[in-house]
Design a protein around this motif. Structure first.
Motif, PDB file in Angstrom:
ATOM      1  N   GLU A 370     -19.523  54.453 -68.128  1.00  0.00           N
ATOM      2  CA  GLU A 370     -20.442  55.263 -67.322  1.00  0.00           C
ATOM      3  C   GLU A 370     -19.721  55.974 -66.179  1.00  0.00           C
ATOM      4  OE1 GLU A 370     -20.959  52.210 -68.283  1.00  0.00           O
ATOM      5  OE2 GLU A 370     -22.976  51.996 -69.131  1.00  0.00           O
ATOM      6  N   LEU A 371     -18.582  55.426 -65.741  1.00  0.00           N
ATOM      7  CA  LEU A 371     -17.917  55.976 -64.560  1.00  0.00           C
ATOM      8  C   LEU A 371     -16.739  56.873 -64.929  1.00  0.00           C
ATOM      9  CD1 LEU A 371     -17.878  52.828 -62.233  1.00  0.00           C
ATOM     10  CD2 LEU A 371     -19.428  54.773 -62.117  1.00  0.00           C
ATOM     11  N   LYS A 372     -16.615  57.204 -66.237  1.00  0.00           N
ATOM     12  CA  LYS A 372     -15.398  57.908 -66.632  1.00  0.00           C
ATOM     13  C   LYS A 372     -15.267  59.274 -65.958  1.00  0.00           C
ATOM     14  CE  LYS A 372     -17.210  59.521 -71.135  1.00  0.00           C
ATOM     15  NZ  LYS A 372     -18.630  59.154 -70.945  1.00  0.00           N
ATOM     16  N   ASP A 373     -16.390  59.863 -65.544  1.00  0.00           N
ATOM     17  CA  ASP A 373     -16.314  61.182 -64.901  1.00  0.00           C
ATOM     18  C   ASP A 373     -16.346  61.101 -63.376  1.00  0.00           C
ATOM     19  OD1 ASP A 373     -16.290  62.355 -67.398  1.00  0.00           O
ATOM     20  OD2 ASP A 373     -18.491  62.333 -67.519  1.00  0.00           O
ATOM     21  N   TYR A 374     -16.193  59.919 -62.810  1.00  0.00           N
ATOM     22  CA  TYR A 374     -16.283  59.778 -61.355  1.00  0.00           C
ATOM     23  C   TYR A 374     -14.955  59.280 -60.791  1.00  0.00           C
ATOM     24  CZ  TYR A 374     -21.299  60.215 -62.054  1.00  0.00           C
ATOM     25  OH  TYR A 374     -22.533  60.673 -62.406  1.00  0.00           O
ATOM     26  N   THR A 375     -14.757  59.583 -59.530  1.00  0.00           N
ATOM     27  CA  THR A 375     -13.581  59.036 -58.854  1.00  0.00           C
ATOM     28  C   THR A 375     -14.036  57.809 -58.074  1.00  0.00           C
ATOM     29  OG1 THR A 375     -12.826  61.292 -58.585  1.00  0.00           O
ATOM     30  CG2 THR A 375     -11.702  59.580 -57.284  1.00  0.00           C
ATOM     31  N   ILE A 376     -13.377  56.710 -58.322  1.00  0.00           N
ATOM     32  CA  ILE A 376     -13.781  55.465 -57.654  1.00  0.00           C
ATOM     33  C   ILE A 376     -12.739  55.089 -56.612  1.00  0.00           C
ATOM     34  CG2 ILE A 376     -14.428  53.054 -58.014  1.00  0.00           C
ATOM     35  CD1 ILE A 376     -16.189  55.022 -59.557  1.00  0.00           C
ATOM     36  N   LYS A 377     -13.196  54.828 -55.398  1.00  0.00           N
ATOM     37  CA  LYS A 377     -12.275  54.369 -54.348  1.00  0.00           C
ATOM     38  C   LYS A 377     -12.743  53.005 -53.863  1.00  0.00           C
ATOM     39  CE  LYS A 377     -10.902  58.832 -52.471  1.00  0.00           C
ATOM     40  NZ  LYS A 377     -11.116  59.758 -51.349  1.00  0.00           N
ATOM     41  N   VAL A 378     -11.808  52.063 -53.854  1.00  0.00           N
ATOM     42  CA  VAL A 378     -12.156  50.718 -53.401  1.00  0.00           C
ATOM     43  C   VAL A 378     -11.327  50.371 -52.167  1.00  0.00           C
ATOM     44  CG1 VAL A 378     -12.265  48.281 -54.039  1.00  0.00           C
ATOM     45  CG2 VAL A 378     -12.643  50.038 -55.776  1.00  0.00           C
ATOM     46  N   ASN A 379     -11.982  49.962 -51.092  1.00  0.00           N
ATOM     47  CA  ASN A 379     -11.267  49.533 -49.890  1.00  0.00           C
ATOM     48  C   ASN A 379     -11.567  48.075 -49.604  1.00  0.00           C
ATOM     49  OD1 ASN A 379     -10.248  52.135 -49.250  1.00  0.00           O
ATOM     50  ND2 ASN A 379     -12.319  52.684 -48.559  1.00  0.00           N
ATOM     51  N   ILE A 380     -10.573  47.218 -49.801  1.00  0.00           N
ATOM     52  CA  ILE A 380     -10.730  45.805 -49.461  1.00  0.00           C
ATOM     53  C   ILE A 380      -9.626  45.460 -48.466  1.00  0.00           C
ATOM     54  CG2 ILE A 380     -10.807  43.449 -50.340  1.00  0.00           C
ATOM     55  CD1 ILE A 380     -11.476  44.658 -53.083  1.00  0.00           C
ATOM     56  N   PRO A 381      -9.970  45.032 -47.252  1.00  0.00           N
ATOM     57  CA  PRO A 381      -8.924  44.708 -46.281  1.00  0.00           C
ATOM     58  C   PRO A 381      -8.065  43.540 -46.771  1.00  0.00           C
ATOM     59  CG  PRO A 381     -11.126  44.208 -45.404  1.00  0.00           C
ATOM     60  CD  PRO A 381     -11.321  44.864 -46.722  1.00  0.00           C
ATOM     61  N   ASP A 382      -6.780  43.539 -46.404  1.00  0.00           N
ATOM     62  CA  ASP A 382      -5.858  42.487 -46.861  1.00  0.00           C
ATOM     63  C   ASP A 382      -6.317  41.103 -46.432  1.00  0.00           C
ATOM     64  OD1 ASP A 382      -4.251  44.167 -48.179  1.00  0.00           O
ATOM     65  OD2 ASP A 382      -2.817  44.473 -46.532  1.00  0.00           O
TER      66      ASP A 382
END
Lengths: 504, 227
Positions: A370-382
């Motif tokens: 479902e997400l193949k046409d989207y840009t996904i950004k994930v931010n998880i602090p160290d």
């Protein structure tokens, strides 16, 4: 009992009995006459008449009218016989004495009669006040009640208090039939008589014109619109004279209170039925639609593959459609199961330590297609610690949130997932840069079956309400708002602690 | 090419059976069917298949019980295929001896991959002293791990965790099981230790620790070592 109490008690019972009052009258007048005897041969015999008048007035303050009349007559005769010269005869010499005797007799009588009358009035007034108070008390107690059972309880208690009888209230079942509750006491009830009284809205049973052989007397409870049931009491003969109208008022008050409660209950039922009817229709309409579309796609596409000569590319495209439709069906089933888990109250949360990376990876993997046409950004602090969650439940939460973004933001959009740990709480944000919600829709986003305009393909409008339910099951909360720079931001906050890890 | 491997499917849903037969035959496996638990037991005993695909909702016997019965003597891999998707049910199946668990509906590609992994893992001989997974090489005798030919420094606990996962590669190991094997009985409730060590290990051996390819999380159940 002490001797004094005994005497006091026997005196009281003497005063209260009729014969006792006559005896007391005779005794007191005789004693007074005897005590006054030193004045008999003096010129002061007129004084005696005043003393006797005083005694009669005194007696009339606590005795019935007949004993007082007796006392008046007796005192007049005693005065005449012992004190008015010539003594020891009823003959009166002086004309003025005849006049005084006559006046004495009349005054004594009047005195006695008036005082007892005043007393009787007073007694009635007190009784009346007591009843007014009792009625006031009843209305007050009844107005405090909510629910039929409470009204019945309060009514029975108040009747017992005011009439010294054992009341039993029996209600009807909604089909004009009385329902006898299971109770020992109710074995004394004659159902036929009770039902007759109820059906004919007329009292029946002991001391009435109908079914007089009963032990109990039955009174119908009916308001202006509905009959609620009956009251049965065991000693109707205890309620006599002007107490009857008091009783009738009581019954009317109880009838009205019951009618009020029954009407409220009926209104609630109607509202509830309306609501569930509406829900049922919505669910039915949308489910049949949501099921038909993918099924139609699968049927059409597979039929075409089986029965038509298609190029390899067309076949692949059709297979893709089938695959998408099956994903949609699967999501529908998943959401229906989840919402029923939430609504049934069978949802149990199994908390354990988990790595938030795992959670996000798992969901992004599942949504790969479902997400193949989207840009996904994930931010998880160290320094993000482990979080305490039910993994499966939170997986659904994140899945629905991200899937939702992919439905409302057009392909090519950026979907961003931020996580944060702060103050023993962790926060997960899901943002997109799509068109955002209409301001008016924002407050409805988490409602069941709500679907904002412009969502891509079907859906029941359950996803986000499941999200909210699951987040709340974790004792957390979720908010939604439109970003200033465009798009929607969901932010969920769930309490968690930092795990204790020593020398491992 | 070696002899076709036989897969026994124990499932009463004919449509699922047909789907599995088509897909698995196309991939070169030989298929045997059983419609219920009794037939399944008999078929397993007479054919000694390389793998069993087992449904839990059978008409005559509960799949979990059948699993226990099979595991009395059946040594080859068993993969459970079921609509039951609760963690409790999955953990129970794994504890009862299933090598893997897939919930219906599943993707056939995923199923084929899992089948390949368990079949291959089953053929690894126990006394192999080195295990290789792509760039990763684990020397079980010397307790050394190499990534792209460079030694990776691991603590003793990290090594025992990694070797446990690697020796069971392809197989889902439950949290409880790993905690018991690596830390001992007293630690079976301390899942946070496991999480922390898995995160540390990933940083050392995964190319991208936030998108792990070697130590794969099975949500709420455990870990699987893949490649």
């Amino acid at each position: 009992m002490t001797n004094f109490q005994k005497i006091k008690y026997s005196f009281k019972s003497l005063i209260n009995s009729n014969l006792g009052q006559y005896i007391i009258s005779i005794l007191i007048i005789s004693i007074t006459a005897f005590l006054c005897s030193p004045l008999a041969n003096t010129n002061n015999y007129h004084v005696v008449s005043f003393i006797l008048l005083f005694v009669v007035s005194f007696l009339s303050t606590f005795m019935g009218i007949r004993p007082v009349l007796l006392a008046s007559t007796l005192s007049a005769l005693a005065w005449n016989f012992f004190f008015i010269p010539p003594h020891l005869t009823f003959h009166i010499e002086k004309t003025e004495d005849i006049l005084i005797f006559g006046l004495f007799f009349i005054i004594a009588l009047l005195n006695g009669v008036l005082t007892t009358r005043v007393r009787r009035q007073e007694k009635i007034a007190i009784e009346r006040e007591k009843r007014t108070n009792a009625l006031f008390q009843l209305t007050k107690e009844l107005s405090k009640t909510s629910g039929i059972i409470e009204v019945v309880d309060v009514s029975q208690k108040e009747i017992k208090k005011n009439f010294d009888v054992n009341p039993i209230i029996i209600l009807q079942d909604g089909n004009e039939k009385l329902v006898l509750p299971e109770s020992e006491k109710l074995k004394l009830i004659n159902y036929e008589t009770a039902q007759w009284s109820f059906s004919n809205t007329e009292k029946a049973g002991a001391n009435t014109e109908h079914f007089a052989t009963n032990n109990y007397t039955y009174f119908p409870l009916f308001g202006s619109k509905i009959k609620s049931g009956i009251i049965a009491i065991n000693n109707y003969n205890k309620i006599s004279g002007d107490k009857i109208s008091f009783w009738d008022t009581f019954v009317v008050q109880i009838s009205n209170a019951l009618e009020r409660e029954i009407l409220i209950e009926m209104a609630q039922k109607v509202r509830f039925l309306d609501e569930s009817d509406r829900l049922y229709k919505t669910l039915f309409n949308s489910i049949s639609h949501e099921l038909r579309i993918p099924v139609a796609t699968i049927m059409g596409a597979s039929d075409s593959i089986i029965n038509s000569e298609n190029s390899k590319e067309v076949q692949m495209a059709l297979c893709n459609e089938i695959f998408t439709a099956s994903l949609r069906l699967n999501r529908l089933i998943e959401n229906l199961l989840n919402i029923s888990r939430l609504e049934s109250g069978y949802l149990s949360i199994r908390l354990d330590w988990h790595d938030i990376n795992d959670l996000i990876n798992k969901v992004l993997n599942e949504l790969e297609y479902e997400l193949k046409d989207y840009t996904i950004k994930v931010n998880i602090p160290d320094e993000m610690p482990l979080i305490k969650i039910d993994f499966g439940i939170m997986e659904q939460v994140l899945y629905n949130l991200i899937y939702n973004s992919s439905q409302y933001a057009p392909p090519g959009s950026i979907i961003q997932i931020n996580t944060l740990f702060n103050n023993n709480k962790f926060i997960i944000e899901v943002l997109d840069n799509g068109p955002g919600f209409k301001e008016a829709d924002l407050k409805n986003v988490f409602k069941k079956f709500f679907r904002a305009d412009g969502s891509k393909t079907g859906g029941l409008g359950l996803g986000l309400s499941i999200v909210k339910g699951f987040v709340e099951a974790h004792n957390g909360n979720i908010i939604v708002k439109n970003n200033i720079e465009g798009g929607v931001k969901f932010a969920l906050t769930i309490p968690s602690e930092i795990p204790e890890i020593e020398n491992i | 090419m070696k002899e076709k491997e036989t897969i026994l499917i124990i499932d009463d849903e004919t449509q699922i059976q047909r789907l599995l037969e088509i897909t698995l035959s196309a991939s070169g496996y030989k298929i045997i069917h059983a419609q219920n638990g009794q037939d399944g037991l008999v078929a397993a005993a007479t054919n000694n298949p390389s793998l069993i695909l087992l449904d839990l909702g059978l008409p005559d016997i509960d799949g979990q019980n059948l699993l226990i019965k099979l595991r009395d003597w059946f040594k080859n891999p068993i993969i459970v295929l079921s609509v039951r998707n609760t963690e409790i049910e999955i953990i129970k199946a794994l504890d009862n001896g299933a090598n893997d668990y897939l919930t219906k509906p599943f993707r056939t590609g995923e199923l084929l991959a899992r089948i390949r992994v368990v079949l291959r893992a089953n053929s690894i001989i126990d006394n192999d002293s080195t295990l290789s997974f792509g760039d990763l090489c684990i020397d079980l005798l010397n307790h050394t791990v190499k990534l792209k030919n460079e030694i990776v420094k691991l603590t003793a606990t990290e090594f025992s965790l990694l070797s446990l996962l690697a020796k069971n590669s392809g197989r889902v190991l439950t949290h409880q099981y790993i905690l018991k094997e690596v830390w001992g009985y007293g630690y079976s409730e301390h899942s946070q230790y496991l999480r922390v060590f898995v995160a540390q290990l990933r940083k050392k051996i995964e190319e991208n620790p936030s998108k792990p390819k070697l130590i794969i999380t099975e949500s709420g159940i455990g870990y699987r070592f893949g490649e």
